[in-house]
Design an enzyme around this catalytic site. Structure first.
Site, PDB file in Angstrom:
ATOM      1  N   ARG A  77      18.680   4.389  11.032  1.00  0.00           N
ATOM      2  CA  ARG A  77      19.210   5.257  12.089  1.00  0.00           C
ATOM      3  C   ARG A  77      18.078   5.966  12.805  1.00  0.00           C
ATOM      4  NH1 ARG A  77      23.210   8.271  14.135  1.00  0.00           N
ATOM      5  NH2 ARG A  77      22.781  10.461  14.495  1.00  0.00           N
ATOM      6  N   ARG A 119      16.056   3.970  -0.397  1.00  0.00           N
ATOM      7  CA  ARG A 119      15.653   4.492   0.921  1.00  0.00           C
ATOM      8  C   ARG A 119      15.220   5.954   0.834  1.00  0.00           C
ATOM      9  NH1 ARG A 119      19.984   3.990   5.139  1.00  0.00           N
ATOM     10  NH2 ARG A 119      18.251   4.828   6.342  1.00  0.00           N
ATOM     11  N   CYS A 147      22.649   4.679   7.501  1.00  0.00           N
ATOM     12  CA  CYS A 147      23.743   5.025   6.589  1.00  0.00           C
ATOM     13  C   CYS A 147      25.078   5.056   7.334  1.00  0.00           C
ATOM     14  CB  CYS A 147      23.493   6.401   5.969  1.00  0.00           C
ATOM     15  SG  CYS A 147      22.452   6.238   4.520  1.00  0.00           S
ATOM     16  N   VAL A 174      29.125  19.798   8.074  1.00  0.00           N
ATOM     17  CA  VAL A 174      28.232  19.034   8.956  1.00  0.00           C
ATOM     18  C   VAL A 174      28.840  17.671   9.250  1.00  0.00           C
ATOM     19  CG1 VAL A 174      25.931  18.018   9.214  1.00  0.00           C
ATOM     20  CG2 VAL A 174      26.206  20.247   8.084  1.00  0.00           C
ATOM     21  N   ARG A 223      27.963   8.218  13.741  1.00  0.00           N
ATOM     22  CA  ARG A 223      26.953   9.260  13.962  1.00  0.00           C
ATOM     23  C   ARG A 223      26.453   9.157  15.395  1.00  0.00           C
ATOM     24  NH1 ARG A 223      23.369   8.717   8.755  1.00  0.00           N
ATOM     25  NH2 ARG A 223      22.289  10.517   9.569  1.00  0.00           N
ATOM     26  N   PRO A 224      27.109   9.885  16.313  1.00  0.00           N
ATOM     27  CA  PRO A 224      26.800   9.775  17.747  1.00  0.00           C
ATOM     28  C   PRO A 224      25.399  10.285  18.078  1.00  0.00           C
ATOM     29  CG  PRO A 224      28.256  11.631  17.323  1.00  0.00           C
ATOM     30  CD  PRO A 224      28.121  10.895  16.017  1.00  0.00           C
ATOM     31  N   ILE A 225      24.914   9.886  19.233  1.00  0.00           N
ATOM     32  CA  ILE A 225      23.619  10.439  19.685  1.00  0.00           C
ATOM     33  C   ILE A 225      23.755  11.004  21.100  1.00  0.00           C
ATOM     34  CG2 ILE A 225      22.179   8.989  18.191  1.00  0.00           C
ATOM     35  CD1 ILE A 225      21.535   7.272  20.633  1.00  0.00           C
ATOM     36  N   ASP A 226      24.954  11.503  21.409  1.00  0.00           N
ATOM     37  CA  ASP A 226      25.196  12.050  22.748  1.00  0.00           C
ATOM     38  C   ASP A 226      24.289  13.235  23.077  1.00  0.00           C
ATOM     39  OD1 ASP A 226      26.996  13.100  20.618  1.00  0.00           O
ATOM     40  OD2 ASP A 226      27.388  14.616  22.130  1.00  0.00           O
ATOM     41  N   ASN A 248      12.686  12.586   5.588  1.00  0.00           N
ATOM     42  CA  ASN A 248      13.215  12.924   6.913  1.00  0.00           C
ATOM     43  C   ASN A 248      12.183  13.572   7.820  1.00  0.00           C
ATOM     44  OD1 ASN A 248      15.553  11.737   6.174  1.00  0.00           O
ATOM     45  ND2 ASN A 248      16.666  13.620   5.762  1.00  0.00           N
ATOM     46  N   ASP A 267      22.869  16.927   2.564  1.00  0.00           N
ATOM     47  CA  ASP A 267      22.315  15.801   1.790  1.00  0.00           C
ATOM     48  C   ASP A 267      22.362  16.068   0.291  1.00  0.00           C
ATOM     49  OD1 ASP A 267      19.710  14.919   4.192  1.00  0.00           O
ATOM     50  OD2 ASP A 267      21.867  14.649   4.173  1.00  0.00           O
TER      51      ASP A 267
HETATM   52  C1  EPZ Z   1      19.422  14.130   9.809  1.00  0.00           C
HETATM   53  O1  EPZ Z   1      20.318  13.191  10.407  1.00  0.00           O
HETATM   54  C2  EPZ Z   1      19.060  13.521   8.479  1.00  0.00           C
HETATM   55  N1  EPZ Z   1      18.451  12.219   8.696  1.00  0.00           N
HETATM   56  C3  EPZ Z   1      20.300  13.355   7.625  1.00  0.00           C
HETATM   57  O2  EPZ Z   1      19.860  12.908   6.348  1.00  0.00           O
HETATM   58  C4  EPZ Z   1      20.969  14.719   7.447  1.00  0.00           C
HETATM   59  O3  EPZ Z   1      22.163  14.534   6.721  1.00  0.00           O
HETATM   60  C5  EPZ Z   1      21.273  15.314   8.819  1.00  0.00           C
HETATM   61  O4  EPZ Z   1      20.059  15.396   9.594  1.00  0.00           O
HETATM   62  C6  EPZ Z   1      21.862  16.714   8.721  1.00  0.00           C
HETATM   63  O5  EPZ Z   1      20.974  17.548   8.038  1.00  0.00           O
HETATM   64  C7  EPZ Z   1      17.174  12.175   9.149  1.00  0.00           C
HETATM   65  O6  EPZ Z   1      16.533  13.192   9.329  1.00  0.00           O
HETATM   66  C8  EPZ Z   1      16.596  10.801   9.363  1.00  0.00           C
HETATM   67  P1  EPZ Z   1      22.241  15.524  12.928  1.00  0.00           P
HETATM   68  P2  EPZ Z   1      20.703  13.351  11.969  1.00  0.00           P
HETATM   69  O7  EPZ Z   1      21.913  14.997  14.268  1.00  0.00           O
HETATM   70  O8  EPZ Z   1      19.562  13.911  12.704  1.00  0.00           O
HETATM   71  C9  EPZ Z   1      26.507  15.435  14.956  1.00  0.00           C
HETATM   72  C10 EPZ Z   1      19.761  11.477   4.531  1.00  0.00           C
HETATM   73  O9  EPZ Z   1      20.595  11.283   3.629  1.00  0.00           O
HETATM   74  N2  EPZ Z   1      25.780  14.900  16.118  1.00  0.00           N
HETATM   75  O10 EPZ Z   1      21.652  16.821  12.486  1.00  0.00           O
HETATM   76  O11 EPZ Z   1      21.298  12.076  12.424  1.00  0.00           O
HETATM   77  C11 EPZ Z   1      26.500  14.461  13.783  1.00  0.00           C
HETATM   78  O12 EPZ Z   1      27.560  13.551  13.902  1.00  0.00           O
HETATM   79  C12 EPZ Z   1      20.234  11.582   5.949  1.00  0.00           C
HETATM   80  O13 EPZ Z   1      18.521  11.639   4.349  1.00  0.00           O
HETATM   81  C13 EPZ Z   1      26.471  14.735  17.318  1.00  0.00           C
HETATM   82  O14 EPZ Z   1      27.661  15.007  17.419  1.00  0.00           O
HETATM   83  O15 EPZ Z   1      21.853  14.437  11.835  1.00  0.00           O
HETATM   84  C14 EPZ Z   1      26.661  15.385  12.604  1.00  0.00           C
HETATM   85  O16 EPZ Z   1      28.019  15.707  12.427  1.00  0.00           O
HETATM   86  C15 EPZ Z   1      21.718  11.292   6.081  1.00  0.00           C
HETATM   87  N3  EPZ Z   1      25.788  14.264  18.393  1.00  0.00           N
HETATM   88  C16 EPZ Z   1      25.915  16.650  13.044  1.00  0.00           C
HETATM   89  O17 EPZ Z   1      25.792  16.563  14.461  1.00  0.00           O
HETATM   90  C17 EPZ Z   1      24.457  13.960  18.345  1.00  0.00           C
HETATM   91  O18 EPZ Z   1      23.881  13.542  19.373  1.00  0.00           O
HETATM   92  C18 EPZ Z   1      24.515  16.775  12.463  1.00  0.00           C
HETATM   93  O19 EPZ Z   1      23.834  15.562  12.760  1.00  0.00           O
HETATM   94  C19 EPZ Z   1      23.783  14.133  17.113  1.00  0.00           C
HETATM   95  C20 EPZ Z   1      24.453  14.615  16.021  1.00  0.00           C
END
Ligand code: EPZ
Length: 417
Positions: A92, A396, A116, A326, A121-124, A23, A304
């Site tokens: 992703r 992966r 995954c 989370v 998993r939004p990106i807002d 990551n 994770d």
């Molecule tokens: C990173 O994902 C990791 N992936 C994930 O690991 C990990 O589970 C996650 O962080 C949490 O630690 C990578 O680094 C590539 P987030 P990411 O944005 O960045 C919500 C693995 O198994 N959210 O921290 O996508 C989201 O839905 C993977 O190695 C929004 O609502 O996670 C979640 O509930 C799986 N809007 C929470 O925030 C957004 O714009 C945390 O997501 C972004 C996220």
């Protein structure tokens, strides 16, 4: 497709070398395209996600040379071009190209992320950050088109603590005009790793690893050399497997502080843990106490490591409650564990896990960490062979998996489905 075969019941014993953090790597590789000259990354994990990113950068005109765990990225011939489909759909974290291309060219067109699929998993929050920096963001047939005449520093408060949004905003802001602050930023070690690379490239970033990150934009960034931090999730998975098989394993080349929450939880269960400077020794015990686990943002217990932990908790006497704050539905591996005889029920964000023996079964991995949970479960089952399909998910996040587990005494092999 292949499947993983595990003849379990053998305690894992020996030392396993942990590779660079997945990551981190899949954020550092796109970050390198912000530089005007070549960036060298050491301690790169040999994972399919890293190979996909190699193809993505090559498609953009960068030259990427791989030599074992070293990658040299030369972005001098890089061009900005739309990437609505193709490889961007395979992982992703391709969304990091948005921040990197926006920072470098002021424009990016990237297909919405794949990866995954355990829950939407939004990106807002990523989009909120780009717009705050002065970019217009439109959705064109499933691809995000992001454009800014001039990126300007801004004060951004993240509504959700997000690793991806924190890193993506840092990438774009590193070359914006003026100062950007990210409030309510994520604090994962991988964020510090990306900030360290960017600062070695000449960026001016302070506060990475805290909830407030300050980025003073600079006009250009130069190449450098950077060694990727160890993969705390890979390390934690082997620690959990060592405890589950009542083994005696040293996970080597790690940063123990990154695993504090897991170490504390394992000790609470009765596992014996010995921390050295760059390694951790895990000595399994015949009996484990049931415990409650809350998966939170860093430095809390890592989400994770929630799935692999659910397999270990089937080995504890009594009832454990595992709650993920989370992700609301990261329990797709539970029905597969139940097929192996686990007594687990899911209630909302929690899995209620009763101790009891597992038995071998044919199960399928539905995402990366769910697959890791099934490997841990299969390793604990004496007699019988557990067959795991969906190995491509596991590959992966875990390089050299069969070799590492075999070196630790496990009887594990791959077979064509
Ligand atoms: C990173 O994902 C990791 N992936 C994930 O690991 C990990 O589970 C996650 O962080 C949490 O630690 C990578 O680094 C590539 P987030 P990411 O944005 O960045 C919500 C693995 O198994 N959210 O921290 O996508 C989201 O839905 C993977 O190695 C929004 O609502 O996670 C979640 O509930 C799986 N809007 C929470 O925030 C957004 O714009 C945390 O997501 C972004 C996220």
């Amino acid at each position: 497709m292949e499947k993983l075969m595990i003849a379990g019941g053998r305690p894992l014993r020996g030392t396993v070398q942990i590779s660079g953090a997945k990551n981190s790597a899949i954020a550092l590789i796109p970050a390198a395209i912000l530089a005007e000259t070549a960036v060298t990354l050491d301690n790169l994990p040999l994972l399919s996600d890293v190979s996909i990113y190699t193809e993505l950068l090559t498609e953009l005109g960068a030259t990427v040379e791989r030599d074992h765990d070293q990658m040299v990225i030369d972005p001098r011939q890089l061009v900005s071009k739309p990437m609505p489909n193709g490889n961007v759909k395979k992982l992703r974290a391709s969304y990091y190209l948005m921040g990197a291309l926006l920072g470098r060219f002021g424009e990016a067109t990237i297909g919405m992320p794949g990866g995954c699929n355990f829950e939407p998993r939004p990106i807002d929050q990523h989009i909120k950050g780009f717009e705050a920096l002065g970019a217009q963001v439109t959705n064109e047939n499933g691809a995000l088109h992001i454009k800014a005449k001039q990126l300007r520093g801004a004060k951004i408060y993240l509504d959700v603590v997000s690793v991806g949004a924190t890193i993506n905003i840092m990438l774009a802001a590193s070359r914006a005009k003026g100062v950007t602050t990210i409030e309510n930023a994520a604090k994962e070690p991988e964020i510090i790793d990306v900030a360290t690379l960017l600062n070695s490239m000449g960026a001016k970033i302070k506060g990475a690893g805290t909830e407030t990150i300050r980025i003073e934009g600079v006009d250009n960034l130069h190449g450098c050399r950077h060694s990727i931090i160890p993969d705390r999730i890979q390390a934690g998975t082997y620690m959990i497997a060592a405890a589950a098989t009542r083994g005696d394993v040293i996970v080597d080349s790690v940063i123990p502080k990154h695993l504090e929450a897991l170490t504390a939880k394992l000790q609470e269960m009765g596992v014996h843990i010995y921390e050295m400077d760059e390694s951790i020794r895990v000595v399994g015990q015949p009996e484990y106490m049931s415990v409650d686990v809350k998966a939170l943002v860093y430095p809390g217990y890592a989400t994770d490591l929630q799935s692999p932990m659910s397999s270990l908790l089937t080995q504890a006497s009594g009832v454990s409650v595992l709650t993920d704050y989370v992700y609301s539905n990261r329990f797709k591996h539970i029905p597969e564990l139940v097929r192996m005889g686990a007594k687990i029920r899911v209630e909302g964000r929690s899995a209620i896990i009763e101790g009891g023996m597992l038995s071998a079964a044919k199960v399928k991995a539905t995402d990366l960490r769910a697959g890791a949970a099934l490997v841990v479960a299969g390793l604990t089952v004496p007699g019988g062979i557990t067959e795991i399909t969906g190995v491509e998910y596991i590959d992966r996040g875990y390089d050299h998996l069969v070799a590492n587990l075999s070196n630790l005494g496990a009887e594990v092999w791959r077979r064509d489905e």
